[in-house]
Design an enzyme around this catalytic site. Structure first.
Site, PDB file in Angstrom:
ATOM      1  N   ARG A  31      -3.420   2.208 -10.337  1.00 28.74           N
ATOM      2  CA  ARG A  31      -4.122   1.205  -9.539  1.00 28.74           C
ATOM      3  C   ARG A  31      -5.331   1.869  -8.893  1.00 28.74           C
ATOM      4  NH1 ARG A  31       0.020  -2.942  -8.727  1.00 28.74           N
ATOM      5  NH2 ARG A  31       0.701  -2.954 -10.890  1.00 28.74           N
ATOM      6  N   GLU A  76      -7.077   0.930  -6.482  1.00 34.32           N
ATOM      7  CA  GLU A  76      -7.350   0.338  -5.171  1.00 34.32           C
ATOM      8  C   GLU A  76      -7.714   1.443  -4.206  1.00 34.32           C
ATOM      9  OE1 GLU A  76      -4.359  -2.796  -3.805  1.00 34.32           O
ATOM     10  OE2 GLU A  76      -3.449  -1.938  -5.586  1.00 34.32           O
ATOM     11  N   ARG A 102       1.846   3.122   1.901  1.00 38.38           N
ATOM     12  CA  ARG A 102       2.642   2.707   0.745  1.00 38.38           C
ATOM     13  C   ARG A 102       1.842   2.503  -0.543  1.00 38.38           C
ATOM     14  NH1 ARG A 102       4.354  -3.514   1.576  1.00 38.38           N
ATOM     15  NH2 ARG A 102       2.285  -4.380   1.826  1.00 38.38           N
ATOM     16  N   HIS A 103       0.617   2.971  -0.574  1.00 36.91           N
ATOM     17  CA  HIS A 103      -0.176   2.837  -1.789  1.00 36.91           C
ATOM     18  C   HIS A 103      -0.461   4.190  -2.437  1.00 36.91           C
ATOM     19  CE1 HIS A 103      -1.098  -1.200  -0.191  1.00 36.91           C
ATOM     20  NE2 HIS A 103      -1.189  -1.504  -1.480  1.00 36.91           N
ATOM     21  N   GLU A 112       7.625  -5.109   0.184  1.00 33.82           N
ATOM     22  CA  GLU A 112       7.739  -5.574  -1.178  1.00 33.82           C
ATOM     23  C   GLU A 112       7.965  -4.411  -2.144  1.00 33.82           C
ATOM     24  OE1 GLU A 112       4.110  -6.820  -3.249  1.00 33.82           O
ATOM     25  OE2 GLU A 112       5.352  -5.864  -4.741  1.00 33.82           O
ATOM     26  N   SER A 114       7.457  -7.513  -7.861  1.00 36.78           N
ATOM     27  CA  SER A 114       6.759  -8.771  -8.004  1.00 36.78           C
ATOM     28  C   SER A 114       7.068  -9.268  -9.406  1.00 36.78           C
ATOM     29  CB  SER A 114       5.261  -8.518  -7.851  1.00 36.78           C
ATOM     30  OG  SER A 114       4.714  -9.483  -7.032  1.00 36.78           O
ATOM     31  N   ARG A 159       8.418   3.560  -4.118  1.00 41.75           N
ATOM     32  CA  ARG A 159       8.708   2.664  -2.997  1.00 41.75           C
ATOM     33  C   ARG A 159      10.196   2.434  -2.814  1.00 41.75           C
ATOM     34  NH1 ARG A 159       4.485  -2.385  -2.535  1.00 41.75           N
ATOM     35  NH2 ARG A 159       2.612  -1.115  -2.385  1.00 41.75           N
TER      36      ARG A 159
END
Lengths: 173, 532
Positions: B304, B306, B312-313, B455, B458, B506
């Site tokens: 990712r 991002e 948590r990333h 979360e 998903s 996670r």
């Protein structure tokens, strides 16, 4: 702000004829003009006057000691609470939380003017608090929830929803 | 002029004085050096004589570099097996020197092997000489040693070690690999619980230092436990799904088009064109379903791009992905996934208690709670719970992170579970391939799963009809050319299917109640970290 508080108090006291208020100075100190006597200046002064007019001396406290405690918290409200900066808020909440640990009302076992004005004064703080913070200052929250449900007191303020159960009991996060 | 002369004179004088001083200094230094040399010579001589005197000189030393010179038929016993059952046996152990402490004629060592340690002792006697004790005391921390020792029962439990009932009486000690004397961080500092160091004025190691020296940090008991548990999660995931008839697949990570929106993908140059690093094996696992594999799963890296620096990333993490065809209702998929998760939680609870306790010592948290069958809430119920708690939010608004956490708390309070499924998300906040809810087109057949209010998964029922998929892609303004291959795979008969993807790091973090996903990533990658 102070004027709205005073008119809310009038309604709570059941005073028939609403008074007219003006403000004075930068801090907008409320002033009550009257035909019968010289102007009354200041939130606490006017509030005490209204209480006497409504013949509710119980709101000023029971006995000499009770009266002193009520006056002390009214002064706390206008000096400490109204002037507090963002950094002070937590200190104040901690202080109040400790004080209210074994009390239902600020003075004695019945509602007094101290509760009414501390409620009006803390409302904006409580609204901004997260649920976790409300739980952290649980005694303040309990007292606040109790006072906001006293009949006829809330008027101009919004109802703050308060959880009855503790949800942040464990340590993590 | 006169002034200058005077100045000149004084300068000269000063110089002279200085040179005198320097001369003296030199003399002194020369004397010192001579003394030193003398001392050294004496020491060397001493050493020689003592070495000659040393009856135990064959019992210790630094071994020659191990280049597989010989195949010794010597059994090395594991530290964790050193128990009272082995009392009075003479055996060999290979371990690290965790700490050493010399006290007169004795030297105490703590020997460590992975998360286990044992106390060892070299004492002057008929087996060990004075020089041997001195040698043992001077072995640097973290060096690897081979020791031959007798296991002895101890009267008082050794609280600081994992092997509390025995200690080793060393008869031979050889250094196999020497560590440099200065360590970038102390292991004891790295396992100290947060608050504890402050009270005693002791150091704790901050996370960046740990990650910069990850190899050493990974040696701590906490890290050892975390990553053994993580391996357990993967193992349990595989075992459970294999038992359910799933097939493990391997999918490419270099892909030609971004799978979930184009914004957060890494672009790599690919010969004369460019390619992307896969954000999820989404397309491929769906294609496997269309190719009659029925139930598939996949464990592998996910990327990712991002630029978010949160607890948590990560930019690269391990995805545990599931996709399965179902008969009539996508809840079959939810049940299958939640059951897998429950099997993982149970497996960890039953088989990894030591690891959980070890991590808890440094990072205390409450035991992880779950229900069987897993709690399933619908999105609208969740919104109602949040509103009741005083949160203002719209019907079709996605959950913000603080609201997710709050909801987790509310659910824990009401149902006493740390794991639940949130079903029927608003269609507007999900990707284009999500199947709309037949009863209410504003909602969708999609779900998230949460652990401790965060979360972890998903998922959704996917659209298996090429027409509807085209329509939804258009609605999301996606370039149809780029996803042509994907849409075409549904034209030749595609079973209804659904799935989801879990982040391994996670799951471990939240199961253990840790605060940062980097703690459960062995070599974490985030926007600011590419090394080690």
């Amino acid at each position: 702000m102070a004027i709205r508080e005073l008119s809310s108090l009038e309604k709570y006291l059941g005073l028939k004829k609403p008074n007219m208020y003006t403000t004075q100075g930068d801090k907008k100190v409320p002033v009550l003009q009257s035909n019968n006597f010289s102007p009354l200046v200041g939130l606490v002064t006017v509030a005490c006057h209204l209480v006497k007019e409504a013949k509710r001396p119980d709101l000023l406290g029971d006995g000499a000691e009770g009266r002193a405690v009520v006056q002390q918290w009214l002064e706390y409200r206008v000096t400490k609470l109204d002037d507090c900066s963002k950094e002070d808020i937590r200190t104040i909440l901690k202080e109040l939380n400790a004080y209210l640990e074994d009390k239902v009302y600020f003075a004695g076992h019945q509602i007094t003017l101290a509760d009414i004005f501390m409620y009006y004064g803390t409302h904006s703080l409580i609204v901004d608090m997260s649920i976790q913070e409300r739980e952290q200052f649980v005694n303040v929250t309990r007292w606040f929830d109790h006072v906001q449900h006293v009949r006829g007191l809330r008027h101009h303020l919004s109802l703050v929803s308060v959880l009855r159960n503790r949800i942040y009991t464990s340590r993590h996060h | 002029m006169i002034k200058e002369e005077v100045q000149g004179a004084t300068e000269e004088e000063q110089q002279q004085a200085q040179s005198k001083k320097a001369l003296k200094k030199q003399q002194k230094e020369a004397e010192k050096a001579a003394k030193k040399a003398e001392k050294q010579a004496k020491q060397a001589a001493d050493q020689q004589t003592t070495e000659e005197d040393d009856f135990a000189k064959d019992r210790y030393g630094v071994s020659a570099m191990l280049q597989s010179q010989q195949k010794l038929n010597r059994a090395l016993v594991k530290v964790q097996d050193l128990t009272v059952e082995k009392a009075d046996q003479l055996l060999w152990v290979r371990a690290r020197v965790h700490t050493s402490r010399a006290k007169g004629k004795q030297c105490f060592l703590v020997l460590r092997q992975q998360q286990f340690n044992v106390q060892a002792l070299v004492a002057v006697g008929d087996r060990a000489s004075k020089q041997m004790v001195k040698f043992a005391a001077n072995i640097t921390k973290e060096s690897i040693v081979d020791v031959e020792a007798v296991v002895r029962r101890v009267e008082q439990k050794i609280e600081s070690c994992s092997q509390q009932d025995v200690e080793l009486h060393i008869e031979r000690i050889f250094v196999i690999s020497q560590a440099e004397p200065r360590l970038p961080l102390q292991l004891d500092d790295a396992v100290r619980p947060d608050g504890e160091g402050e009270e005693e004025g002791r150091a704790t190691v901050n996370q960046d230092t740990r990650l910069d020296n990850r190899v050493i940090d990974l040696r701590t008991t906490t890290s050892q436990a975390v990553f053994r548990l993580q391996s357990g999660v993967c193992q349990l995931f595989r075992d459970t799904l294999t038992k359910k008839g799933f097939v493990e697949i391997q999918t490419p990570k270099i892909i030609s088009a971004a799978s979930e929106g184009g914004a957060n993908v890494f672009t790599v140059s690919y010969f004369k064109t460019s390619a992307y690093l896969a954000q999820s094996p989404q397309l491929y696992k769906q294609m496997c379903i269309c190719a009659d594999f029925d139930k598939v799963f996949c464990v592998g890296p996910v990327f990712r791009a991002e630029d978010s620096n949160t607890h948590r990333h990560l930019t690269e993490f391990v995805g545990l992905d599931i996709e399965m065809a179902f008969n009539y209702h996508y809840h079959e998929v939810i049940e299958s996934i939640t059951d897998t998760m429950v099997q993982i939680f149970k497996g960890l609870r039953d088989n990894f208690q030591t690891e959980i306790q070890t991590v808890n010592k440094q990072f205390p948290s409450e035991p992880f709670k779950f229900l069987e069958p897993t709690l399933r809430l619908e999105f609208q119920e969740a919104v109602a719970m949040l509103r009741e708690a005083g949160v203002e939010m719209g019907d079709e608004e996605d959950l913000s992170t603080p609201n997710e956490k709050l909801l987790g708390r509310l659910v824990k309070e009401k149902y006493d579970t740390d794991f639940y499924v949130l079903d029927k998300y608003p269609l507007a906040v999900r990707p284009f391939y999500t199947m709309p809810d037949p009863n209410n087109p504003k909602y969708s057949n999609s779900y998230d799963m949460f652990m401790r209010g965060e979360e972890i998964l998903s998922g959704a029922q996917r659209i298996h009809d090429a027409e509807l998929l085209t329509e939804r892609a258009k609605h999301h303004q996606i370039d149809l050319e780029k996803i042509k291959a994907y849409i075409d795979s549904f034209r030749y008969g595609a079973p209804p299917h659904g799935g989801g993807g879990i982040g391994l790091e996670r799951v471990c973090m939240l199961y253990l109640g840790l605060h940062n996903v980097r703690q459960t990533s062995m070599f974490p990658r985030d926007p600011k970290r590419l090394t080690p």
